[in-house]
Enzyme design. Structure first.
Site, short mmCIF file in Angstrom:
data_model
loop_
_atom_site.label_atom_id
_atom_site.label_comp_id
_atom_site.label_asym_id
_atom_site.label_seq_id
_atom_site.Cartn_x
_atom_site.Cartn_y
_atom_site.Cartn_z
N ARG A 1 1.35 -5.33 4.30
CA ARG A 1 1.28 -4.08 5.07
C ARG A 1 1.06 -2.96 4.08
NH1 ARG A 1 5.49 -2.01 9.58
NH2 ARG A 1 6.98 -1.84 7.88
N ASP B 1 8.90 3.20 15.02
CA ASP B 1 8.10 4.43 14.95
C ASP B 1 7.65 4.89 16.33
OD1 ASP B 1 7.93 5.36 12.23
OD2 ASP B 1 6.91 3.49 11.77
N HIS C 1 6.75 0.53 3.53
CA HIS C 1 8.12 0.95 3.26
C HIS C 1 8.61 0.13 2.07
CE1 HIS C 1 8.38 3.27 6.92
NE2 HIS C 1 7.88 2.26 7.59
N GLU D 1 1.89 2.64 17.03
CA GLU D 1 3.28 3.11 16.93
C GLU D 1 3.39 4.61 17.15
OE1 GLU D 1 4.76 1.63 13.19
OE2 GLU D 1 2.89 2.02 12.15
N ASP E 1 -7.32 -7.76 -2.99
CA ASP E 1 -7.83 -8.41 -4.21
C ASP E 1 -6.72 -9.16 -4.95
OD1 ASP E 1 -10.39 -7.59 -3.80
OD2 ASP E 1 -10.51 -6.22 -5.50
C1 3PY Z 1 8.04 -0.12 13.48
O1 3PY Z 1 8.89 -0.60 14.25
O2 3PY Z 1 7.74 1.08 13.40
C2 3PY Z 1 7.33 -1.03 12.59
O3 3PY Z 1 6.43 -0.62 11.91
C3 3PY Z 1 7.81 -2.45 12.55
O4 3PY Z 1 7.41 -3.12 11.46
MG MG Z 2 6.35 1.50 11.80
#
Ligand code: 3PY
Ligand code: MG
Length: 260
Positions: free
Chosen positions: A72, A178, A47, A152, A86
């Site tokens: 991430r 999510d 994000h 998630e 890298d």
């Molecule tokens: C979520 O809550 O979906 C996440 O990915 C938290 O970082």
């Molecule tokens: Mg998430």
């Protein structure tokens, strides 16, 4: 540039680590946040607008202060993962991991042979090949790179037993936002269906040799998850700043006699 990964060491020793998501392409701000005393920062390229190039400065900011830089990534694709690692991240969060096979693919993208198939070059992560032979770097990187897979979705929860058997996964991480969305309860992770799903993940992961991770919005949630066995606790810069801004403004305005 993976030297010693303190976050991975502490998790392996059964300890709890505390980190913060950060999604701004601003090395100086990352340095300021790193000085806060976190065990690790997660640079969020899923994000937000971070590119692999941003990870160079962001990782450097962490390395100055013995904070573990983790990224991430957007997707569980070796070519996407490679460029962020890298650049200098010492660990990897892969979002939307739904199966054991996908968790295994994340580990293979993060590790060199024999466990994985990460492409090799003398990049920043290898300290440009200057201080040591590349074979030494490969062994060290395989031992030190942290792998976090995110559960998630309903499918991920259903397959959770498969995640915890995957060699090389360090942390299984619940994404409450999510997950609630996936289960049809957008914005409501407290809904009993979501809580049940999180309980299932928690039971399986805490009964395995993987650490349980989660995103929390405040210290109360962190304490509750810690008591439940989570050892990789993350929050975000935004929840921290939202709370501080709200508290500051309300106390300044109240002191001036305003009601809002
Ligand atoms: C979520 O809550 O979906 C996440 O990915 C938290 O970082
Ligand atoms: Mg998430």
């Amino acid at each position: 540039m993976v030297l010693e990964n303190h976050t991975k060491r502490r998790l392996a020793a059964g300890e709890t680590v505390v980190g913060c998501f950060f999604r701004y392409p601003a090395g100086t701000l990352a340095e300021f946040v790193a000085l806060g005393g976190w065990d690790f920062l997660v640079f969020d390229a899923e994000h937000g607008s971070l590119h692999p190039r941003d990870l160079e400065d962001l990782s450097r900011a962490c390395e100055l202060h013995a904070v573990t830089p983790i990224v991430r990534v957007t997707t569980n694709e070796p070519s996407a993962i490679l460029r962020f690692l890298d650049a200098g991240a010492h660990g990897l969060h892969v979002p939307w991991v739904d199966t054991g096979a996908a968790a295994d693919a994340a580990v293979r993208a993060a590790k060199y042979q024999p466990r994985g198939s990460r492409g090799l070059a003398a990049t920043r992560s290898a300290r440009f090949g200057v201080p040591e032979p590349i074979g030494d770097y490969v062994r060290r990187s395989n031992a030190e790179t942290l792998v976090v897979v995110q559960v998630e979705t309903a499918e991920g929860v259903a397959n959770i037993e498969d995640f915890v058997t995957v060699d090389g996964v360090d942390v299984v991480f619940i994404g409450p936002t999510d997950l609630a969305h996936s289960l049809g309860h957008v914005g409501n992770p407290s809904h009993p269906d979501v809580q049940r799903a999180m309980e299932r993940v928690t039971d399986v992961v805490t009964g395995s040799d993987k650490a349980l991770g989660i995103f929390v919005a405040n210290p109360t949630e962190a304490a509750r998850w810690r008591a439940r066995g989570a050892r990789y606790l993350t929050t975000g810069l935004e929840p921290l700043l939202r709370g501080s801004m709200r508290d500051y403004l309300s106390s300044v305005r109240n002191a001036g006699g305003e009601t809002t």
